[in-house]
Design a protein around this motif. Sequence first.
Motif, PDB file in Angstrom:
ATOM      1  N   LEU A   1      40.459  38.663  39.574  1.00 17.88           N
ATOM      2  CA  LEU A   1      40.679  37.743  38.457  1.00 17.88           C
ATOM      3  C   LEU A   1      41.735  38.254  37.491  1.00 17.88           C
TER       4      LEU A   1
ATOM      5  N   ASP B   1      35.788  32.834  34.613  1.00 16.77           N
ATOM      6  CA  ASP B   1      35.806  32.828  36.071  1.00 16.77           C
ATOM      7  C   ASP B   1      34.746  33.772  36.649  1.00 16.77           C
TER       8      ASP B   1
ATOM      9  N   HIS C   1      45.055  36.063  36.503  1.00 12.19           N
ATOM     10  CA  HIS C   1      45.411  35.722  35.122  1.00 12.19           C
ATOM     11  C   HIS C   1      46.485  36.644  34.544  1.00 12.19           C
TER      12      HIS C   1
END
Length: 474
Positions: free
Chosen positions: A371, A332, A375
């Motif tokens: 991010l 990402d 996650h």
Amino acid sequence: MEINDAPLLAAWHAYVDGGVTPFTIPGHKRAAARLWPALGAAVASDVPLFGGLDTVKLAGGTLADAEARAAALWGADWCRFSTGGSTHANQAIALAVGRPGDTVLVTRSAHRSTLLGLVLAGLNPVWLPTTVDPRFGIPSGVSPEALRGALAAHPSARAVFLVEPSYLGTVSDLPALIAASDVPVIVDQAWGAHFGFHPSLPPHALQVGAAALVTSAHKTLPAYSQASLLLARTDRLDPDRLDRAFEAGNTTSPAGSILASTDAARALLAARGPQLLDSLLSLVADAHARLRRTAGLLVPGPESFPAGRFDPAKLVVILSGTGADGIAVERDLIAAGVPVEMADRDTIVPIVTLADTRESVDRLVDALVGLVERHRGPARPVGLAIQWGAPAEAAMTPRDAFFADHETVPADRAVGRVCAEVVAPYPPGVPVLVPGEVVTESLLAGLRAARDAGTRIAYAADPTLGTLQVVRDA
């Protein structure tokens, strides 16, 4: 700063601005845009050393002048600029320190380039174990006790090869290691070109008595890719042998643009190093503080280790406590236009340099924090990457195994056989298996686990690990 402070950079500009019509290589003659504009853009800055920065006969002495200035800055007696990166420099120093069959002591965290230097030189390594910090699962260096024990067990050893700092920013007690050694200590300081030029940084290796250091101007300094320096003290190493060893693997067509950028990075460090490093250290310290506010993230820093034992310009992010998968985070980050140097399941290593700004580092930290939250999952214990474990048993020297007849077999059938190739997760390129070592089930399982987690397996002929190359049985 004046441009003449960097003689190779001055020569580059004189050539580019001088209206030269060359009848020398390279064949593009900086005119390839007439053939294909896209190609012309790629080679526009490429100027050769021979017939570019100097005459074909090197009558101007420009490169020698630049190398002498670098030697003076680092306090060395001898210096050469490599356009083959620290790989060439590491291999050159291996050729310089001994003869085929000699024993050398080598940290197991050594890069593949050092290992292949041993193969080229015919040196036989005795591996120095790397201790691991259990808080972060990263190497913390070679202990003086381990070095003293290895020297006592191998009194004929000709040199000690170390990597300081490690890829993950940790630093051994280098003064103590050098004091413990009565043979030359060679330091791969590829990731520490900035060391020794700011009071908050550890000293560089020559400042604490090393015989030679290798450093990459393109890693933490603003130089072209493949720009590296090899610096040495001639009270411990023969300058004629150093010259011959360096030239053995040196290109006969050195890229002048790489050399000019090395010289310019050196001049910048000499003139403005403390000021620029002040800014870099401030940016990294702020990034450490911001990232540590994210629950579960571990961010080792200089305060996590004894004084001088961690690079304060290094940013290492340990994800295991967040449950986030570093490979997914990296994917990402790339999509967001913020690629990082290294990522595996548990660790992300962005490289912050003198060229970064508050805006660029804030963009990185913002993206990382967001991010990690995207996650986030069940926390994992801090892991230990396979490359930091104990080495396999050696059945042959690396050189003998490298040149032995070999065969390719299914990986499961390689267990118990002698490996004929280098196998390393990359980055950082630290080998798990080297030629001459016996393949074991545990090492193979560890490599497969790294592969399955998304880590690139490098140098092996089959990076999927479906097969391995092993020494053919007699």
